[in-house]
Design a protein around this motif. Sequence first.
Motif, mmCIF file in Angstrom:
data_model
loop_
_atom_site.group_PDB
_atom_site.id
_atom_site.type_symbol
_atom_site.label_atom_id
_atom_site.label_comp_id
_atom_site.label_asym_id
_atom_site.label_seq_id
_atom_site.Cartn_x
_atom_site.Cartn_y
_atom_site.Cartn_z
ATOM 1 N N ASP A 209 0.837 -1.207 0.000
ATOM 2 C CA ASP A 209 0.000 0.000 0.000
ATOM 3 C C ASP A 209 0.870 1.256 0.000
ATOM 4 N N GLN A 210 1.876 1.255 0.835
ATOM 5 C CA GLN A 210 2.719 2.440 0.958
ATOM 6 C C GLN A 210 3.557 2.685 -0.292
ATOM 7 N N VAL A 211 4.083 1.612 -0.870
ATOM 8 C CA VAL A 211 4.856 1.747 -2.107
ATOM 9 C C VAL A 211 3.966 2.332 -3.206
ATOM 10 N N ALA A 212 2.764 1.790 -3.329
ATOM 11 C CA ALA A 212 1.855 2.255 -4.384
ATOM 12 C C ALA A 212 1.485 3.722 -4.181
ATOM 13 N N ARG A 213 1.104 4.057 -2.967
ATOM 14 C CA ARG A 213 0.688 5.436 -2.702
ATOM 15 C C ARG A 213 1.852 6.414 -2.868
ATOM 16 N N PHE A 214 3.052 5.976 -2.490
ATOM 17 C CA PHE A 214 4.215 6.856 -2.589
ATOM 18 C C PHE A 214 4.554 7.125 -4.065
ATOM 19 N N LEU A 215 4.547 6.074 -4.872
ATOM 20 C CA LEU A 215 4.854 6.253 -6.298
ATOM 21 C C LEU A 215 3.826 7.154 -6.965
ATOM 22 N N LEU A 216 2.579 7.023 -6.556
ATOM 23 C CA LEU A 216 1.528 7.885 -7.112
ATOM 24 C C LEU A 216 1.677 9.320 -6.621
ATOM 25 N N ALA A 217 1.990 9.475 -5.334
ATOM 26 C CA ALA A 217 2.157 10.821 -4.778
ATOM 27 C C ALA A 217 3.316 11.553 -5.449
ATOM 28 N N ALA A 218 4.376 10.790 -5.746
ATOM 29 C CA ALA A 218 5.545 11.396 -6.395
ATOM 30 C C ALA A 218 5.262 11.722 -7.853
ATOM 31 N N GLY A 219 4.273 11.037 -8.433
ATOM 32 C CA GLY A 219 3.993 11.208 -9.852
ATOM 33 C C GLY A 219 4.855 10.333 -10.742
#
Length: 313
Positions: A209-219
């Motif tokens: 979950d955190q990896v996915a959200r982080f990659l999305l947050a970073a763009g």
Amino acid sequence: MSFQLAYPDITEERRGNTGTPGVWHFDAGVAGPAVMISALMHGNELCGAWALKALLAAGVRPRRGSLTLVFANLAAFDRFDPTRHDASRFVEEDMNRVWSTDRLADGSTLERARGAELQPWVARADWLLDLHSMHEPGVPLCLTGMLPRNIELARRMATPRHVIVDAGHRDGTRLRDYGQFGDAQGDARALLIECGFHGDPASVDVAHDQVARFLLAAGSVDPADVPAGWIQAPLGEQRVLQVTDAIVAPSMQVRFAEPWQGMETFASAGSVIGWADEQPILTPYDDCTLVMPSLRQLKPGVTVVRLARDYPG
Ligand SMILES: [Zn+2]
């Protein structure tokens, strides 16, 4: 809780694709964030290794900027034994305390030498997600450090539910506070995630979950690039807590009043949470919350519990 999470086979993943063991680097060839995701800063924290292994298996690549994946303390990981999992946290010293120019340069321990090997990759990153797990069963935590831009990012991520604003450790600098990540004037982002108990299979779900959200947050990636099922719904409204005190063991004579799990809040100042050298450890203010209580790594100078209050805003 027994240790149920399997030991990942990273025979292939540890080769990397950069010439640096355990380091993968992918460049989109398009402007964008330089994202680093690190796992195994502590050799017994397996969830991050599982998440990076799965990310590689899924073939996720950055659409913008670059993505660096790091399996950090391979030597400690190689010594992992589920019946003595604390023993493989590190080999010679805690690798998440070596992040300063002088410690990396002296190379006097295996962890400092490995840190120096990773340092050029760290230097080029401007977004860092450092994946960890915990000695004891407990809810997942995001550790933001003190910089407002990281607190904002944690809130934007929306999970995990508990966010801890903390100043780090007096015995050495964490990767997430090192160099550009600790620069109050800069714009590099860094979050450290504690995904739950080391041996809990659910820690891998949290890491995903955190990896996915982080990659999305970073763009770095688009929503369709995220492997199915990785993003978990928030468990409730986020609670942001600021660490105000670290209770450091003065000796081996430390015990808790109860087997605290973390996130217990004491309404009244002066509540007894334990004893150190037979003196009571008291909560210093009303509505004080315990963060990551643990006596497992007890020795003089080690933080056994942090105290926190609700962060404004
Ligand atoms: Zn850790």
